[in-house]
Design a protein around this motif. Structure first.
Motif, PDB file in Angstrom:
ATOM      1  N   TYR A   8      32.443 -16.623  17.776  1.00  0.00           N
ATOM      2  CA  TYR A   8      32.781 -18.056  17.853  1.00  0.00           C
ATOM      3  C   TYR A   8      33.698 -18.324  19.044  1.00  0.00           C
ATOM      4  N   PHE A   9      34.682 -17.466  19.227  1.00  0.00           N
ATOM      5  CA  PHE A   9      35.641 -17.642  20.319  1.00  0.00           C
ATOM      6  C   PHE A   9      34.934 -17.596  21.682  1.00  0.00           C
ATOM      7  N   VAL A  10      34.067 -16.621  21.867  1.00  0.00           N
ATOM      8  CA  VAL A  10      33.325 -16.512  23.129  1.00  0.00           C
ATOM      9  C   VAL A  10      32.474 -17.759  23.352  1.00  0.00           C
ATOM     10  N   ARG A  20      30.779 -28.716  22.081  1.00  0.00           N
ATOM     11  CA  ARG A  20      29.596 -28.041  22.628  1.00  0.00           C
ATOM     12  C   ARG A  20      29.431 -26.647  22.027  1.00  0.00           C
ATOM     13  N   GLY A  21      30.570 -25.974  21.766  1.00  0.00           N
ATOM     14  CA  GLY A  21      30.493 -24.670  21.126  1.00  0.00           C
ATOM     15  C   GLY A  21      29.905 -24.764  19.732  1.00  0.00           C
ATOM     16  N   ALA A  22      30.329 -25.770  18.974  1.00  0.00           N
ATOM     17  CA  ALA A  22      29.802 -25.956  17.627  1.00  0.00           C
ATOM     18  C   ALA A  22      28.307 -26.241  17.666  1.00  0.00           C
ATOM     19  N   HIS A  26      25.362 -24.145  15.923  1.00  0.00           N
ATOM     20  CA  HIS A  26      24.759 -24.870  14.795  1.00  0.00           C
ATOM     21  C   HIS A  26      25.702 -24.921  13.593  1.00  0.00           C
ATOM     22  N   MET A  27      26.960 -25.300  13.857  1.00  0.00           N
ATOM     23  CA  MET A  27      27.936 -25.447  12.786  1.00  0.00           C
ATOM     24  C   MET A  27      28.795 -26.676  13.093  1.00  0.00           C
ATOM     25  N   SER A  28      29.573 -27.106  12.128  1.00  0.00           N
ATOM     26  CA  SER A  28      30.395 -28.292  12.333  1.00  0.00           C
ATOM     27  C   SER A  28      31.625 -27.943  13.171  1.00  0.00           C
TER      28      SER A  28
END
Length: 299
Positions: A8-10, A20-22, A26-28
């Protein structure tokens, strides 16, 4: 550290924002923010700082980012290794070959690979060395055979063979020709930045021997057809004579003063996780190069 949180951090650092990371994961966004907060608590220091455009890694975050990427890559290799230790590995190996090499090696490569791993897939992609190298860097190939590639810190390169360059012409030639006499012939050659063209010009230009190019053609088979028609001469590696399928006799001469030899190289991206199937494909390429280029072994 939890592998999922490192992933997640990367993703957040590479995306430059939580939103954009979420989306990429595909997560909130709240759930992602919570996981990063837990990672920061575990690290005992801030890893990200918010900016007007999103988020950036702190100094500690950048340090962790390097560790995280290495850890995740090792985890991927471990998963791949465990998966491929099954009785019959699955998956796909993508091998890049120049057309002239594919003509000689591809059928044997596919046949031997299929006999060893009937449930896996091998894909052979043909292209000029310069294109294959670009695809290796872009992660589209697991390995490739290249001609005279420039050194790259991203590649593991292994010279499999070295071949002498020869002159092929429509008329009888002496057994050997000086490079100066070769440069004066009307030549059809690949256009730059072809590896063969560059190799030849590295020897002729410093000696003040401009090549007499009458046409530029990238296909070796088309080059040979022009020679067979009497249009011109050409300079090719020794193994190219196998592609001569014309009724006209083949005339060739060795080049000396100086002799020129190319390098046939197996290139594998260092960042690409090695698998059981990819290691076997690489070994088959080594064996086939030894068989088909026995007179031009690596020095």
């Amino acid at each position: 550290m939890d592998l999922t949180r490192l992933n997640y951090f990367v993703a957040v650092v590479e995306a430059g924002s939580f939103s954009r990371g979420a989306a990429s994961l595909h997560m909130s966004q709240p759930a992602l923010s919570r996981q990063i907060l837990l990672l920061e608590e575990e690290a005992g220091q801030p890893l990200l700082v918010r900016t007007g455009r999103g988020v950036e890694a702190t100094e500690s975050g950048l340090a962790l980012l390097a560790h995280a990427r290495a850890i995740l890559e090792m985890a991927d290799r471990a998963r791949a290794d465990m998966q491929e230790r099954r009785a019959s590995p699955h998956g796909r190996v993508v091998v890049g070959l120049p057309p002239r090499v594919a003509h000689v090696l591809a059928a044997d490569l596919v046949e031997r690979f299929r006999a060893k791993f009937p449930d896996a897939v091998i894909s052979v992609v043909e292209g000029l060395s310069i294109r294959l190298r670009e695809w290796l860097v872009a992660g589209k190939l697991d390995m490739a055979i290249l001609f005279d590639p420039p050194p790259s810190p991203q590649m593991q390169e292994e010279t499999l063979a070295r071949e002498p360059l020869i002159v092929i012409g429509p008329e009888p030639l002496p057994r050997r020709m000086k490079l100066a006499d070769v440069a004066a012939l009307p030549l059809v050659m690949p256009s730059g930045p072809n590896a063969l063209r560059q190799l030849l010009e590295r020897e002729t230009k410093p000696r003040g021997m401009p090549l007499s190019i009458v046409a530029e053609v990238d296909s070796v088979q088309t080059v040979l057809s022009l020679v067979a028609r009497g249009v011109s001469y050409t300079v090719l590696p020794q193994s190219a004579v196998r592609l001569w399928t014309y009724d006209q006799p083949l005339h060739r001469a060795a080049i000396h003063a100086p002799a020129i030899r190319n390098r046939i190289v197996l290139a594998i991206p260092k960042a690409r996780p090695a698998t059981r199937t990819s290691r076997w494909a690489a070994q088959v390429l080594r064996e086939l190069a030894l068989e088909h280029y026995a007179s031009a072994k690596a020095e």
